[in-house]
Design a protein around this motif. Sequence first.
Motif, PDB file in Angstrom:
ATOM      1  N   THR A 205      58.737  41.182  32.133  1.00  0.00           N
ATOM      2  CA  THR A 205      59.497  40.563  32.691  1.00  0.00           C
ATOM      3  C   THR A 205      60.809  41.407  32.251  1.00  0.00           C
ATOM      4  O   THR A 205      60.719  42.469  31.783  1.00  0.00           O
ATOM      5  N   GLU A 206      62.129  41.229  32.523  1.00  0.00           N
ATOM      6  CA  GLU A 206      63.037  41.908  32.322  1.00  0.00           C
ATOM      7  C   GLU A 206      63.231  41.902  30.794  1.00  0.00           C
ATOM      8  O   GLU A 206      64.125  42.614  30.323  1.00  0.00           O
ATOM      9  N   HIS A 207      62.773  40.876  29.985  1.00  0.00           N
ATOM     10  CA  HIS A 207      62.978  40.907  28.514  1.00  0.00           C
ATOM     11  C   HIS A 207      61.816  41.766  27.813  1.00  0.00           C
ATOM     12  O   HIS A 207      62.313  41.987  26.687  1.00  0.00           O
ATOM     13  N   GLY A 208      60.829  42.209  28.342  1.00  0.00           N
ATOM     14  CA  GLY A 208      59.692  42.980  27.590  1.00  0.00           C
ATOM     15  C   GLY A 208      58.403  42.636  28.032  1.00  0.00           C
ATOM     16  O   GLY A 208      58.367  41.892  29.126  1.00  0.00           O
ATOM     17  N   VAL A 209      57.308  43.341  27.483  1.00  0.00           N
ATOM     18  CA  VAL A 209      56.100  43.246  28.074  1.00  0.00           C
ATOM     19  C   VAL A 209      55.457  42.036  27.873  1.00  0.00           C
ATOM     20  O   VAL A 209      55.526  41.159  26.591  1.00  0.00           O
ATOM     21  N   CYS A 210      54.912  41.359  28.901  1.00  0.00           N
ATOM     22  CA  CYS A 210      54.421  39.754  28.787  1.00  0.00           C
ATOM     23  C   CYS A 210      52.839  39.940  28.699  1.00  0.00           C
ATOM     24  O   CYS A 210      52.428  38.872  28.562  1.00  0.00           O
ATOM     25  N   SER A 211      52.269  41.074  29.290  1.00  0.00           N
ATOM     26  CA  SER A 211      50.851  41.140  29.386  1.00  0.00           C
ATOM     27  C   SER A 211      50.386  42.547  29.076  1.00  0.00           C
ATOM     28  O   SER A 211      51.112  43.481  30.156  1.00  0.00           O
ATOM     29  N   LEU A 212      49.363  42.791  28.456  1.00  0.00           N
ATOM     30  CA  LEU A 212      48.761  44.157  28.158  1.00  0.00           C
ATOM     31  C   LEU A 212      47.358  44.008  27.914  1.00  0.00           C
ATOM     32  O   LEU A 212      46.961  43.540  26.771  1.00  0.00           O
ATOM     33  N   LYS A 213      46.561  43.976  28.817  1.00  0.00           N
ATOM     34  CA  LYS A 213      45.140  43.429  28.829  1.00  0.00           C
ATOM     35  C   LYS A 213      44.260  44.644  29.198  1.00  0.00           C
ATOM     36  O   LYS A 213      44.569  45.436  30.359  1.00  0.00           O
ATOM     37  N   PHE A 214      43.000  44.772  28.823  1.00  0.00           N
ATOM     38  CA  PHE A 214      41.785  45.477  29.247  1.00  0.00           C
ATOM     39  C   PHE A 214      41.069  44.454  30.446  1.00  0.00           C
ATOM     40  O   PHE A 214      41.152  43.397  30.346  1.00  0.00           O
ATOM     41  N   GLY A 215      40.436  45.375  31.195  1.00  0.00           N
ATOM     42  CA  GLY A 215      39.583  44.902  32.430  1.00  0.00           C
ATOM     43  C   GLY A 215      38.809  45.972  32.856  1.00  0.00           C
ATOM     44  O   GLY A 215      38.688  47.042  32.575  1.00  0.00           O
ATOM     45  N   GLU A 216      37.924  45.451  33.870  1.00  0.00           N
ATOM     46  CA  GLU A 216      36.866  46.405  34.502  1.00  0.00           C
ATOM     47  C   GLU A 216      37.376  46.773  35.911  1.00  0.00           C
ATOM     48  O   GLU A 216      37.396  47.983  36.270  1.00  0.00           O
ATOM     49  N   LYS A 217      38.123  45.810  36.765  1.00  0.00           N
ATOM     50  CA  LYS A 217      38.586  46.440  37.869  1.00  0.00           C
ATOM     51  C   LYS A 217      40.109  45.918  37.953  1.00  0.00           C
ATOM     52  O   LYS A 217      40.392  44.824  37.533  1.00  0.00           O
ATOM     53  N   ASN A 218      40.999  46.452  38.824  1.00  0.00           N
ATOM     54  CA  ASN A 218      42.386  46.309  38.959  1.00  0.00           C
ATOM     55  C   ASN A 218      42.637  44.936  39.654  1.00  0.00           C
ATOM     56  O   ASN A 218      43.482  44.247  39.015  1.00  0.00           O
ATOM     57  N   HIS A 219      41.853  44.747  40.608  1.00  0.00           N
ATOM     58  CA  HIS A 219      41.958  43.381  41.263  1.00  0.00           C
ATOM     59  C   HIS A 219      41.835  42.097  40.231  1.00  0.00           C
ATOM     60  O   HIS A 219      42.520  41.179  40.461  1.00  0.00           O
ATOM     61  N   GLU A 220      40.857  42.357  39.369  1.00  0.00           N
ATOM     62  CA  GLU A 220      40.458  41.318  38.408  1.00  0.00           C
ATOM     63  C   GLU A 220      41.763  41.074  37.408  1.00  0.00           C
ATOM     64  O   GLU A 220      42.196  39.926  36.941  1.00  0.00           O
ATOM     65  N   LEU A 221      42.205  42.204  36.963  1.00  0.00           N
ATOM     66  CA  LEU A 221      43.178  42.169  36.228  1.00  0.00           C
ATOM     67  C   LEU A 221      44.591  41.562  36.819  1.00  0.00           C
ATOM     68  O   LEU A 221      45.285  40.779  36.178  1.00  0.00           O
ATOM     69  N   LEU A 222      44.839  41.979  38.041  1.00  0.00           N
ATOM     70  CA  LEU A 222      45.890  41.391  38.749  1.00  0.00           C
ATOM     71  C   LEU A 222      45.838  39.900  38.892  1.00  0.00           C
ATOM     72  O   LEU A 222      46.691  39.090  38.964  1.00  0.00           O
ATOM     73  N   LYS A 223      44.569  39.315  39.407  1.00  0.00           N
ATOM     74  CA  LYS A 223      44.292  38.242  39.633  1.00  0.00           C
ATOM     75  C   LYS A 223      44.769  37.047  38.283  1.00  0.00           C
ATOM     76  O   LYS A 223      44.957  36.036  38.609  1.00  0.00           O
ATOM     77  N   GLU A 224      44.197  37.681  37.137  1.00  0.00           N
ATOM     78  CA  GLU A 224      44.515  37.033  35.976  1.00  0.00           C
ATOM     79  C   GLU A 224      46.026  36.691  35.724  1.00  0.00           C
ATOM     80  O   GLU A 224      46.518  35.817  35.230  1.00  0.00           O
ATOM     81  N   LEU A 225      46.726  37.715  36.042  1.00  0.00           N
ATOM     82  CA  LEU A 225      48.446  37.750  36.119  1.00  0.00           C
ATOM     83  C   LEU A 225      48.967  36.726  36.823  1.00  0.00           C
ATOM     84  O   LEU A 225      49.720  36.032  36.388  1.00  0.00           O
ATOM     85  N   VAL A 226      48.347  36.791  37.958  1.00  0.00           N
ATOM     86  CA  VAL A 226      48.769  35.802  39.117  1.00  0.00           C
ATOM     87  C   VAL A 226      48.510  34.094  38.664  1.00  0.00           C
ATOM     88  O   VAL A 226      49.262  33.305  38.703  1.00  0.00           O
ATOM     89  N   CYS A 227      47.224  34.332  38.001  1.00  0.00           N
ATOM     90  CA  CYS A 227      46.898  32.810  37.497  1.00  0.00           C
ATOM     91  C   CYS A 227      47.809  32.274  36.448  1.00  0.00           C
ATOM     92  O   CYS A 227      48.164  31.331  36.148  1.00  0.00           O
ATOM     93  N   GLU A 228      48.171  33.442  35.444  1.00  0.00           N
ATOM     94  CA  GLU A 228      49.242  32.889  34.513  1.00  0.00           C
ATOM     95  C   GLU A 228      50.654  32.640  34.951  1.00  0.00           C
ATOM     96  O   GLU A 228      51.411  31.766  34.590  1.00  0.00           O
TER      97      GLU A 228
END
Length: 355
Positions: A205-228
């Motif tokens: 966000t404008e305030h700092g890192v809100c998520s830094l996560k490992f994953g196998e595939k880009n689309h899976e990581l992005l899906k998790e962020l969108v769910c949050e």
Amino acid sequence: MTIHTSEDQGQIWTAIVARNRDWDGRVFFAVRTTGIYCLPSCPSRRPKYSSVEFFSSADDAERAGYRPCKRCRPEQWGRDAAEFRRLMEILLDQQEAVSSVEEWAAAAGISPVFLLRVMKRFTGTTPKRVIMEKRNNDLKELLKNGETISASQFAAGFSSSSRLYEKAVSHLGMTPRKYQNGGAGERIVYDFLNTPLGRMLMAATEHGVCSLKFGEKNHELLKELVCEFPAAKIEQQTGELDLWIEQLNAYFSTHQRIFEIPVDSHATVFQLLVWQELRKIPYGEKRSYSEIARSIGKPKAVRAVASACAANPVAIINPCHRVVHSDGSVSGYRWGIDRKKALLKMECDESKDHN
């Protein structure tokens, strides 16, 4: 004990120049020309690097002939750290929400002035702000669990709807309804990193890192962020994250040990206490869940500490991989035990190479 390793001293000096509060109590620096020693966060002007000496405790600095700084009071750090843990335990254990600084001080049996000094030292902010952060964290949990805004308002300690919305905008970065609605109207930028342990996604966000996560595939990581944050405006970065990504790349390639990356995590006060303690674990070292529980003044909360580590949304920066069982066994990493073992081995091997 004097800290001799040149790379360690370079990393420590970086933290001192940045006045990094996370290093307070882990190291003390002394100035040969003045005969005074300080904490890394001391507000005094920084001396030349050639004039400083590093110590692992205040006692070591004093045995070497140095006097404590009258601004940061490094000799009082150990006592104040214990008092800080006691004060946070009182705040967390209150059956009803603490409504004022005076009420908190009275419950602790200290003056509001002393409460202010301790909070300023360990959080960099005022007791009033700490109380408000706790209310907002309580509010977030209630909203996430499906409580109505009106019910959540009073349970979290807000006396009126107008006060709730006034404070939430400044502390949450969004109104309660926006948060309940998945961050509607908020902007989050993200990008992917390629690491030796797989793909990572960094989001901020404008305030700092809100998520830094490992994953196998880009689309899976992005899906998790969108769910949050399902209703936030989520966009790939256009340079906003470059400096922070460079630090992460340096961690894996040249073994950078200190991060100057702001974090914007939605968390309970207990989780924040645990994550703050994680950032104090030196590179190449480990702590047990029970040691973390004792260090935050909650010796019986071992399982809660493990849960806070499991809920950590910001890998590496909040180094939950450095926490193991009391017998040294490794388990319980949300991004896979193999990654945890690999991170520990990488840090351990690098530390041995420089000792």
